[in-house]
Design an enzyme around this catalytic site. Sequence first.
Site, PDB file in Angstrom:
ATOM      1  N   GLU A 162       0.832  -1.211   0.000  1.00  0.00           N
ATOM      2  CA  GLU A 162       0.000   0.000   0.000  1.00  0.00           C
ATOM      3  C   GLU A 162       0.860   1.252   0.000  1.00  0.00           C
ATOM      4  O   GLU A 162       2.078   1.186   0.216  1.00  0.00           O
ATOM      5  CB  GLU A 162      -0.944  -0.030   1.214  1.00  0.00           C
ATOM      6  N   CYS A 181      -1.970  -4.758  -5.554  1.00  0.00           N
ATOM      7  CA  CYS A 181      -2.479  -5.963  -4.905  1.00  0.00           C
ATOM      8  C   CYS A 181      -1.442  -7.082  -5.002  1.00  0.00           C
ATOM      9  O   CYS A 181      -0.548  -7.061  -5.864  1.00  0.00           O
ATOM     10  CB  CYS A 181      -3.753  -6.435  -5.591  1.00  0.00           C
ATOM     11  N   GLU A 241      -1.777 -10.170  -6.077  1.00  0.00           N
ATOM     12  CA  GLU A 241      -1.819 -10.940  -7.332  1.00  0.00           C
ATOM     13  C   GLU A 241      -1.050 -10.216  -8.432  1.00  0.00           C
ATOM     14  O   GLU A 241      -0.292 -10.824  -9.193  1.00  0.00           O
ATOM     15  CB  GLU A 241      -3.265 -11.139  -7.800  1.00  0.00           C
ATOM     16  N   CYS A 246      -7.098  -7.256 -10.488  1.00  0.00           N
ATOM     17  CA  CYS A 246      -6.248  -8.448 -10.520  1.00  0.00           C
ATOM     18  C   CYS A 246      -6.821  -9.482 -11.494  1.00  0.00           C
ATOM     19  O   CYS A 246      -6.071 -10.155 -12.202  1.00  0.00           O
ATOM     20  CB  CYS A 246      -6.112  -9.031  -9.122  1.00  0.00           C
TER      21      CYS A 246
HETATM   22  N1  THU Z   1      -5.984  -6.611  -2.149  1.00  0.00           N
HETATM   23  C1  THU Z   1      -5.185  -7.540  -2.750  1.00  0.00           C
HETATM   24  O1  THU Z   1      -3.979  -7.625  -2.494  1.00  0.00           O
HETATM   25  N2  THU Z   1      -5.754  -8.359  -3.676  1.00  0.00           N
HETATM   26  C2  THU Z   1      -7.070  -8.324  -4.041  1.00  0.00           C
HETATM   27  O2  THU Z   1      -7.470  -9.010  -4.969  1.00  0.00           O
HETATM   28  C3  THU Z   1      -7.998  -7.478  -3.309  1.00  0.00           C
HETATM   29  C4  THU Z   1      -7.396  -6.445  -2.426  1.00  0.00           C
HETATM   30  C5  THU Z   1      -5.366  -5.700  -1.174  1.00  0.00           C
HETATM   31  C6  THU Z   1      -5.280  -4.276  -1.640  1.00  0.00           C
HETATM   32  C7  THU Z   1      -5.283  -3.495  -0.354  1.00  0.00           C
HETATM   33  O3  THU Z   1      -3.966  -3.439   0.109  1.00  0.00           O
HETATM   34  C8  THU Z   1      -6.095  -4.354   0.588  1.00  0.00           C
HETATM   35  O4  THU Z   1      -6.130  -5.669   0.023  1.00  0.00           O
HETATM   36  C9  THU Z   1      -7.529  -3.863   0.792  1.00  0.00           C
HETATM   37  O5  THU Z   1      -8.198  -3.787  -0.419  1.00  0.00           O
END
Ligand code: THU
Length: 284
Positions: free
Chosen positions: A62, A71, A73, A107
């Site tokens: 983040e 994210c 993925e 993703c």
């Molecule tokens: N997030 C992921 O890493 N993958 C996903 O497919 C959905 C969301 C992360 C992004 C962010 O850091 C946190 O989860 C909340 O959305």
Amino acid sequence: MSTLGLLTKHSDLVSVERDLVALAWDVSTRAHCFQSNFPVGAALVAVNAAGVSKTFSGCNVENDSFAATICAERNAATTAIAEGFTCFTHVAVVCRKHPGGSPCGLCRQVLRQFGSRDAVLLNICDHDSNVLRATVGELLPAPSGKAEPYCGLHYTERQIVDRVLRQVSLSHVPYSKKARGAVVVAANAEGDRKRYAGTQVDNASYGGTMSAERGAIAAAVSAGYKNILKLAVSGENPIDGECLQVLREFGGLTADVLFVGADKSVVRATLDQLLPDSFGPESL
Ligand code: THU
């Protein structure tokens, strides 16, 4: 909400799948999720041009600027691609605090681009590492409805179709060359309904592009019309995973999506059909 994948016990996974599941858990401990406190881990097997397979992993990272977050993925995916491994065959994902939360629309878009339709998706669904087994193709299904001719539509929908096609001509698309228009029907807290329109606005930094769908949704939300009931967009199935994810935030699962053809015919789908088992606010 539709669910995706068949429940498969950890003990029934083959060894490459078990390794991926373990790796997804492991990398999730390195997530940088100071904003959401929602760690995610992803691991994938990818093949390069020489036919060699290799495993990659990624966690969510983040940023103070929310949109700069990546994210898990996509982190794993871009790491693999940077090493020349561009064809994904297996992907495992875990939301550490909420196992079972499935990949977001952005993703899905990236996994679909680099994973074949039948690439295996293992969505870890509990703390015992049991999984929901699906395919990458199932993440973003195309609408299957029949085209409805313009003359058979209710007049309010004909107005929406006309507006969508007018919006197409306003597009700024020097890079994508894909002119697009969109209209949403949205309700405010009092239940009043209004229409908002968007057009495709490319940006030299491709990531700064505002799609027609996002533009229309942003206009509605900015005016206090946060409940998106319907999204109409030009083209047969032009909506990408990112726009579906944005619609998911404001549209609920029953939002209607209308694909408007150049001949003004319409194909219908619901958000839940286009983004099954979606990642939404209730996961956080
Ligand atoms: N997030 C992921 O890493 N993958 C996903 O497919 C959905 C969301 C992360 C992004 C962010 O850091 C946190 O989860 C909340 O959305």
